[in-house]
Scaffold this motif. Structure first.
Motif, PDB file in Angstrom:
ATOM      1  N   ARG A  41       0.805  -1.223   0.000  1.00 14.72           N
ATOM      2  CA  ARG A  41       0.000   0.000   0.000  1.00 14.72           C
ATOM      3  C   ARG A  41       0.838   1.272   0.000  1.00 14.72           C
ATOM      4  O   ARG A  41       0.404   2.302   0.467  1.00 14.72           O
ATOM      5  CB  ARG A  41      -0.948   0.030   1.205  1.00 14.72           C
ATOM      6  N   SER A  42       2.055   1.170  -0.532  1.00 12.22           N
ATOM      7  CA  SER A  42       2.906   2.350  -0.431  1.00 12.22           C
ATOM      8  C   SER A  42       2.354   3.520  -1.236  1.00 12.22           C
ATOM      9  O   SER A  42       2.617   4.659  -0.929  1.00 12.22           O
ATOM     10  CB  SER A  42       4.325   2.029  -0.887  1.00 12.22           C
ATOM     11  N   TYR A  43       1.599   3.233  -2.286  1.00 13.98           N
ATOM     12  CA  TYR A  43       1.045   4.333  -3.063  1.00 13.98           C
ATOM     13  C   TYR A  43      -0.458   4.469  -2.889  1.00 13.98           C
ATOM     14  O   TYR A  43      -1.050   5.401  -3.370  1.00 13.98           O
ATOM     15  CB  TYR A  43       1.354   4.154  -4.542  1.00 13.98           C
ATOM     16  N   ALA A  44      -1.050   3.519  -2.215  1.00 15.45           N
ATOM     17  CA  ALA A  44      -2.491   3.580  -2.037  1.00 15.45           C
ATOM     18  C   ALA A  44      -2.861   4.443  -0.842  1.00 15.45           C
ATOM     19  O   ALA A  44      -4.015   4.729  -0.618  1.00 15.45           O
ATOM     20  CB  ALA A  44      -3.051   2.174  -1.855  1.00 15.45           C
ATOM     21  N   ALA A  45      -1.856   4.890  -0.102  1.00 14.40           N
ATOM     22  CA  ALA A  45      -2.123   5.656   1.120  1.00 14.40           C
ATOM     23  C   ALA A  45      -3.033   6.837   0.831  1.00 14.40           C
ATOM     24  O   ALA A  45      -2.766   7.650  -0.031  1.00 14.40           O
ATOM     25  CB  ALA A  45      -0.818   6.152   1.716  1.00 14.40           C
ATOM     26  N   GLY A  46      -4.115   6.917   1.554  1.00 15.01           N
ATOM     27  CA  GLY A  46      -4.994   8.069   1.429  1.00 15.01           C
ATOM     28  C   GLY A  46      -5.973   7.956   0.282  1.00 15.01           C
ATOM     29  O   GLY A  46      -6.942   8.702   0.235  1.00 15.01           O
ATOM     30  N   MET A  47      -5.720   7.090  -0.642  1.00 13.84           N
ATOM     31  CA  MET A  47      -6.649   6.943  -1.761  1.00 13.84           C
ATOM     32  C   MET A  47      -7.677   5.891  -1.398  1.00 13.84           C
ATOM     33  O   MET A  47      -7.340   4.790  -0.993  1.00 13.84           O
ATOM     34  CB  MET A  47      -5.910   6.442  -3.002  1.00 13.84           C
ATOM     35  N   SER A  48      -8.913   6.214  -1.597  1.00 10.96           N
ATOM     36  CA  SER A  48      -9.932   5.207  -1.349  1.00 10.96           C
ATOM     37  C   SER A  48     -10.034   4.310  -2.572  1.00 10.96           C
ATOM     38  O   SER A  48      -9.451   4.579  -3.617  1.00 10.96           O
ATOM     39  CB  SER A  48     -11.267   5.868  -1.072  1.00 10.96           C
ATOM     40  N   ALA A  49     -10.782   3.249  -2.417  1.00 13.41           N
ATOM     41  CA  ALA A  49     -10.940   2.306  -3.518  1.00 13.41           C
ATOM     42  C   ALA A  49     -11.625   2.976  -4.699  1.00 13.41           C
ATOM     43  O   ALA A  49     -12.478   3.837  -4.548  1.00 13.41           O
ATOM     44  CB  ALA A  49     -11.781   1.130  -3.039  1.00 13.41           C
ATOM     45  N   PHE A  50     -11.226   2.572  -5.891  1.00  8.99           N
ATOM     46  CA  PHE A  50     -11.886   3.031  -7.110  1.00  8.99           C
ATOM     47  C   PHE A  50     -13.000   2.047  -7.434  1.00  8.99           C
ATOM     48  O   PHE A  50     -12.783   0.855  -7.562  1.00  8.99           O
ATOM     49  CB  PHE A  50     -10.846   3.091  -8.230  1.00  8.99           C
ATOM     50  N   ARG A  51     -14.191   2.549  -7.531  1.00 11.38           N
ATOM     51  CA  ARG A  51     -15.324   1.672  -7.820  1.00 11.38           C
ATOM     52  C   ARG A  51     -15.851   1.969  -9.216  1.00 11.38           C
ATOM     53  O   ARG A  51     -15.682   3.066  -9.745  1.00 11.38           O
ATOM     54  CB  ARG A  51     -16.430   1.892  -6.783  1.00 11.38           C
ATOM     55  N   LEU A  52     -16.526   1.011  -9.765  1.00 11.82           N
ATOM     56  CA  LEU A  52     -16.933   1.123 -11.162  1.00 11.82           C
ATOM     57  C   LEU A  52     -18.362   1.643 -11.294  1.00 11.82           C
ATOM     58  O   LEU A  52     -19.283   1.098 -10.689  1.00 11.82           O
ATOM     59  CB  LEU A  52     -16.840  -0.250 -11.815  1.00 11.82           C
ATOM     60  N   PRO A  53     -18.545   2.671 -12.096  1.00 12.27           N
ATOM     61  CA  PRO A  53     -19.895   3.186 -12.314  1.00 12.27           C
ATOM     62  C   PRO A  53     -20.619   2.426 -13.425  1.00 12.27           C
ATOM     63  O   PRO A  53     -21.451   2.990 -14.141  1.00 12.27           O
ATOM     64  CB  PRO A  53     -19.633   4.642 -12.706  1.00 12.27           C
ATOM     65  N   THR A  54     -20.303   1.167 -13.571  1.00 12.86           N
ATOM     66  CA  THR A  54     -20.851   0.413 -14.708  1.00 12.86           C
ATOM     67  C   THR A  54     -22.355   0.172 -14.589  1.00 12.86           C
ATOM     68  O   THR A  54     -23.029   0.002 -15.606  1.00 12.86           O
ATOM     69  CB  THR A  54     -20.106  -0.927 -14.872  1.00 12.86           C
ATOM     70  N   ALA A  55     -22.878   0.172 -13.367  1.00  8.26           N
ATOM     71  CA  ALA A  55     -24.335  -0.002 -13.237  1.00  8.26           C
ATOM     72  C   ALA A  55     -25.064   1.206 -13.830  1.00  8.26           C
ATOM     73  O   ALA A  55     -26.065   1.071 -14.538  1.00  8.26           O
ATOM     74  CB  ALA A  55     -24.709  -0.196 -11.769  1.00  8.26           C
ATOM     75  N   ASP A  56     -24.558   2.394 -13.546  1.00  4.09           N
ATOM     76  CA  ASP A  56     -25.178   3.602 -14.110  1.00  4.09           C
ATOM     77  C   ASP A  56     -25.035   3.612 -15.627  1.00  4.09           C
ATOM     78  O   ASP A  56     -25.970   3.953 -16.356  1.00  4.09           O
ATOM     79  CB  ASP A  56     -24.535   4.850 -13.496  1.00  4.09           C
ATOM     80  N   ILE A  57     -23.862   3.227 -16.099  1.00  5.06           N
ATOM     81  CA  ILE A  57     -23.629   3.206 -17.549  1.00  5.06           C
ATOM     82  C   ILE A  57     -24.591   2.224 -18.226  1.00  5.06           C
ATOM     83  O   ILE A  57     -25.205   2.549 -19.256  1.00  5.06           O
ATOM     84  CB  ILE A  57     -22.153   2.836 -17.845  1.00  5.06           C
ATOM     85  N   ALA A  58     -24.753   1.050 -17.644  1.00  3.59           N
ATOM     86  CA  ALA A  58     -25.658   0.059 -18.221  1.00  3.59           C
ATOM     87  C   ALA A  58     -27.089   0.576 -18.235  1.00  3.59           C
ATOM     88  O   ALA A  58     -27.836   0.393 -19.211  1.00  3.59           O
ATOM     89  CB  ALA A  58     -25.562  -1.249 -17.435  1.00  3.59           C
ATOM     90  N   PHE A  59     -27.472   1.258 -17.138  1.00  5.89           N
ATOM     91  CA  PHE A  59     -28.821   1.832 -17.076  1.00  5.89           C
ATOM     92  C   PHE A  59     -29.026   2.849 -18.203  1.00  5.89           C
ATOM     93  O   PHE A  59     -30.053   2.863 -18.888  1.00  5.89           O
ATOM     94  CB  PHE A  59     -29.043   2.494 -15.714  1.00  5.89           C
ATOM     95  N   ILE A  60     -28.042   3.701 -18.401  1.00 10.10           N
ATOM     96  CA  ILE A  60     -28.150   4.731 -19.449  1.00 10.10           C
ATOM     97  C   ILE A  60     -28.290   4.081 -20.824  1.00 10.10           C
ATOM     98  O   ILE A  60     -29.166   4.440 -21.619  1.00 10.10           O
ATOM     99  CB  ILE A  60     -26.912   5.652 -19.434  1.00 10.10           C
ATOM    100  N   LEU A  61     -27.399   3.123 -21.104  1.00  5.45           N
ATOM    101  CA  LEU A  61     -27.414   2.502 -22.435  1.00  5.45           C
ATOM    102  C   LEU A  61     -28.735   1.781 -22.683  1.00  5.45           C
ATOM    103  O   LEU A  61     -29.320   1.872 -23.762  1.00  5.45           O
ATOM    104  CB  LEU A  61     -26.240   1.526 -22.578  1.00  5.45           C
ATOM    105  N   GLU A  62     -29.228   1.102 -21.664  1.00  3.83           N
ATOM    106  CA  GLU A  62     -30.413   0.291 -21.855  1.00  3.83           C
ATOM    107  C   GLU A  62     -31.699   1.109 -21.827  1.00  3.83           C
ATOM    108  O   GLU A  62     -32.587   0.907 -22.659  1.00  3.83           O
ATOM    109  CB  GLU A  62     -30.468  -0.807 -20.779  1.00  3.83           C
ATOM    110  N   HIS A  63     -31.789   2.028 -20.878  1.00  5.00           N
ATOM    111  CA  HIS A  63     -33.083   2.659 -20.630  1.00  5.00           C
ATOM    112  C   HIS A  63     -33.199   4.109 -21.073  1.00  5.00           C
ATOM    113  O   HIS A  63     -34.289   4.604 -21.311  1.00  5.00           O
ATOM    114  CB  HIS A  63     -33.432   2.565 -19.145  1.00  5.00           C
ATOM    115  N   VAL A  64     -32.094   4.813 -21.133  1.00  6.76           N
ATOM    116  CA  VAL A  64     -32.189   6.251 -21.419  1.00  6.76           C
ATOM    117  C   VAL A  64     -31.902   6.556 -22.880  1.00  6.76           C
ATOM    118  O   VAL A  64     -32.574   7.378 -23.495  1.00  6.76           O
ATOM    119  CB  VAL A  64     -31.238   7.066 -20.502  1.00  6.76           C
TER     120      VAL A  64
END
Lengths: 631, 631
Positions: free
Chosen positions: A28-51
């Motif tokens: 974790r020498s470079y991860a210090a202070g950085m929170s996990a990166f999470r994927l916005p793929t659920a929102d993207i899928a919603f947009i592509l499918e429904h919007v």
């Protein structure tokens, strides 16, 4: 040939994570202070499918293999790759930066090389490129989402593939068959990187002022001589070859933009057998010390009779640039979105974890997310991010329609819409990038100002996006000067009319949608009225139109976002897929009631004309000097 | 005793510029990329003379020597000093920063020590402090202007005197006579510096959560033990002694803010003869790596049974803090103004010098100042800076009235107004600090993102001001929660009524003022209506009021600024003093037509209540995680 299904199913096993990355992440020498990166793929899928009705894109000729299910799998895999392999390099890029070595080579930060090799191995860059040159032949829409995910993981890193893609597009459109065969396959795979060389010290926004010379040689190649600045990934150690596309001027070229030609100038000359030959006459004389995106080497390149190969013909350089412009500008707007997403995630985590005092009614210490003003900062980020993502993807789908629809009239109209929305996406996305990363930093309180926390990096990184690829002021000039006049304003007015068509659906949707309907109608009025003013005024008073262009452009962004949020909320009714659907109405209502009305507050500035702006001359603007002492 | 006339006439000869500074300026090693710092003293003089009736301050008992002519001379000299001696250290502070040495001492950047010694020698810090302790006995208004000038010259440097002043004020109000005699004279002169020690890792905005212990000893002193973070100039090499004011808790103190006491904890214990004795038990264990104000050492201080002396009595620490609060918050708001001024000057110079393309109608290349959108960025900076300076100085004059007016009722009312306007000045000044330094950077194009240019430094430096001394969200909570309820809202409504009194003058001023009058009335309506909503709602729905507090606070800033700009334009009629006067009408009109209407666009957000903000729970705010993989 590239196989989407194989990629989707087999990618995770093919990615061998470099040992160094694994080790670094473990300690974790470079991860210090950085929170996990999470994927916005659920929102993207919603947009592509429904919007956005992505199915219509998948039905375009040539995109039959790119159905929503396949695309969703690919995007999930892409997201996992960016999170696992690219995101861990983000902090190192900021801390170490890129450096110019004494021997003239440029080194990237720890982990970049390995991550880039894995990126090439997985073939992510090739997904939206033509199958003919080894690409996946997927829509631009899919490519833009992959870029978003990569940029959220590491904006500086993602610039290398972005610039390569720009160079590829120039060659796809204007390269000779021979040039395409020679250069494209390895650029499409990512084995070779590409760059765009436009800027010179006295030719920034005014690209026509460039002076780099190209002198034709007996063998048909050109000798290129001059200095280029601000060259993103102008040199680096990620790929064995770098293919520079260089804007230059032949000796007898007309002045200004009409005399610009574009040349392929490889870092290494090519031997006849396809192997790399001698070093070409292009050298890195400096790497800039920038406020952000430290991981991306911004180079000063010196060309000294470097060997270049003409793309297309002489003096059509600006035409080639314009082909790439909309695409690159949309990608930069998307950078604002992507970095905002990362900053938002981090600020949300902080707001959930940080305890400080008691919220009203609480009986014990509250996480700061329970305080209304922190909620405002979170909701503002989330609603704008949702609106930005929807407008970027909307524009991307129109891009696909503009290139792949069988009906020429539909292609033409789609192309108009892409032209109209591109400056809006670029400016709104990057202005909001600055504003939202600032809110994310603010949520951290004093910790936000400490570099170890990581919030400051996003604020510093994203700041360039409102400047490069045409400053946001240039975007506004493009909007009112080039895009509004299309068909005497009919192009823009038709798009506004399309947005108004949502009204009957909103009216039928009942009380829950009443405030959304009221606000959207009010600000569609603002947009229409300011547009009419621009059209009326533009013919006789170009300076008046330019004077109001920036607030007018912001009105466009606010209203386009409000329309898409309303569309999302309508589309979400009755859905219960993954939690995204149920958020759409509250987000759309918040946007409509609390963000969208700002459009009305900008109408005065959009239509005030030029008088106020030029009321003070340069000396009066600097009045402070009159009594003061100069240091 | 300190003599104002002597200072005004003889100061320039007394300032011996340190040789190092002269040498550095000569070879320009740190001046690279930074434009000259110019003095806004003409605007300040105009405000004091024509807009705010400074004469009324000078007629207050005790300020008889502080007539406008004397004050103007002092301010001119102060400005020259800041420009000549302090401004040249700004770049070095950013580049070198402050550092914690292996031996535990803290060193400031090149030139800071010499500049600080010259500052003490000239006596600038003492100007607004009581003559009894060696000060000049000048109004707070004058002190604030000196702070503005110093902060424009070097924000990081100016923090040392600012914190010292905070410590002085605590001692002036609550120190025993003995303590005042022992500590104040050298703090007033600046020979000794002071700090404020509030924050601990888990006690930031929630200061009541602090845990540093104070245990009473047999000799009446206390043993202080605990860790403090974010201590501005917590250690340095500028002064031989540092007087820490430390918030701590005695063993039997009540929980929360009611159990906080304040202690004097000197870096060095004092011998009976007044010489410095042994090192006290306070040590620097870290200096933060921050995004900006690198020149200011932000320290982690560890107290290990350090000797402290109680100020006032036990458990009144928060009362002492509140005394200083308004003053310190106004000073921080002023930091936003001061850094914006510097960034504006630099962007104006750049816009005048940088040639890029042709403006409409131009026959040769134009400086970018001729382009309407660049003009917009310049006018926006200039108009907001003018409005900010007017509101800061207005609040400062009310501070002077609140402390020096012979009539208790007048003092009380002035104090109410200071309380009301302080959160507005702090938040508006610092939010605009972020926004205006961003515009200044933007004008530089790509050069703005390169650190050598200097524009990025201002953007980074000023970012902390919206956070410290109470985040701007805390300011908004203070405004709606503490200041609006004063006399059931009458205090705020009376102030709004005062602003409305300008209407008859505007009406009589003719067509030139018509748009100013219209817009000001419209947004005074917005302010009044949102204020009435806050007052109606506050009693039963505190969360609703807090939910709208930030946009409501911004409305206050916009309208207060618009009123003062209109006042300035009216006051300027018929004057022809120095060019400032003739700028007032165009600036007021631009502000009224193009900036002020934003207030209307914020009314919806101010009065929307809490529903939208709390419509999504924490999980829904983080919906991106549901399908995504955590790294």
């Amino acid at each position: 040939m590239w196989d989407a299904a194989k990629l989707a199913s087999g990618l995770m096993t093919r990615i061998v994570e470099p040992a160094e990355i694994t080790a670094r992440r473990r300690n974790r020498s470079y991860a210090a202070g950085m929170s996990a990166f999470r994927l916005p793929t659920a929102d993207i899928a919603f947009i592509l499918e429904h919007v956005l009705d992505y199915d219509a894109v998948a039905q375009l000729p040539g995109y039959e293999h790119a159905d929503l299910e396949t695309v969703s799998e690919i995007l999930d895999e892409a997201g996992n790759f960016m999170a696992e392999v690219v995101a861990p390099t983000n902090r190192a890029g900021d801390l170490e930066g890129a450096r110019l070595n004494p021997d003239g080579t440029v080194s990237t930060a720890t982990g970049f090389k390995e991550a880039y090799a894995a990126y090439v191995d997985a073939g992510w860059g090739s997904v939206p490129l033509p199958e003919k040159f080894g690409g996946g032949g997927f829509p631009r829409t899919v490519g833009l989402v992959i870029q978003e995910l990569m940029t959220t993981a590491n904006m500086a890193f993602a610039l290398a593939p972005l610039l390569t893609q720009g160079a590829i597009e120039a060659l796809l459109h204007y390269g000779s068959d021979e040039q395409k065969q020679q250069w494209l396959p390895k650029m499409v795979s990512g084995e070779w990187a590409g760059t765009m060389n436009l800027t010179e010290p006295h030719a920034g926004s005014d690209v026509g002022a460039l002076t780099t010379k190209a002198v034709k040689r007996a063998d048909g190649s050109y000798g290129i001589t001059g200095q280029k600045i601000f060259i993103t990934f102008g040199d680096h150690d990620l790929s064995e070859q770098i293919v520079h596309l260089v804007l230059a001027r032949t000796p007898d070229a007309p002045a200004g933009t009409k005399g610009i030609s574009i040349f392929i100038v490889p870092k290494f000359l090519m031997n006849d057998d396809g192997s790399l030959g001698e070093r070409n006459g292009v050298h890195t004389v400096g790497v800039e010390h920038k406020m952000g995106i430290h991981g991306s080497p911004t180079c000063v390149l010196s060309y000294e009779d470097a060997t270049g190969y003409l793309v297309g013909e002489e003096n059509i350089g600006m035409r080639i640039m314009f082909v790439m412009m909309n695409s690159a500008r949309l990608s930069v707007g998307m950078q604002g979105l992507a970095v905002s997403e990362l900053a938002y995630q981090q600020s949300l985590d902080y707001a959930r974890e940080r305890s400080q005092g008691r919220a009203i009614g609480a009986t014990q210490d509250s996480p700061i997310i329970d305080f209304p003003d922190v909620r405002r900062m979170l909701m503002t980020q989330k609603a704008y991010i949702a609106a930005m993502r929807r407008m970027m993807l909307l524009t991307a789908t129109y891009t696909d329609v503009s290139t792949h629809h069988p009906d020429a009239a539909v292609r033409t109209r789609a192309n108009e819409i892409v032209g109209l929305l591109t400056p809006v996406c670029k400016s709104f996305g990057t202005d909001l990038g600055n504003e939202l990363t600032s809110l994310a930093l603010q949520i951290h309180g004093g910790m936000g100002f400490i570099e170890e926390t990581g919030a400051a990096q996003h604020y510093r990184d994203v700041r360039i996006a409102a400047i490069y690829e045409g400053t946001n002021g240039i975007q506004a000039a493009d909007l009112v000067g080039r895009k509004l006049p299309v068909r005497d304003g009919a192009s823009a007015l038709e798009f506004i009319a399309t947005m108004r068509e949502l009204d009957s659906e909103l009216a039928a949707a009942g009380d829950e949608f009443a405030s959304i309907r009221t606000q959207l109608n009010a600000q569609l009025d603002t947009l229409e009225q300011t547009t009419m003013w621009m059209l009326r005024t533009g013919a006789t008073e170009p300076n008046a139109v330019l004077s109001g262009s920036t607030p007018y452009q912001r009105i466009w962004g606010l209203v386009l976002g409000g329309w898409l949020m309303a569309k999302s909320a309508l589309a979400a009714r009755g859905l219960d897929d993954d939690g995204i659907a149920e958020s759409q109405l509250p987000l759309a209502r918040f946007y409509a009631e609390q963000l969208l009305p700002q459009a009305g507050g900008l109408a005065g500035a959009a239509t005030a004309g030029s008088r106020d702006l030029f009321a003070l001359d340069a000396d009066a603007l600097g009045d402070v000097v009159r009594r003061g002492a100069r240091v």
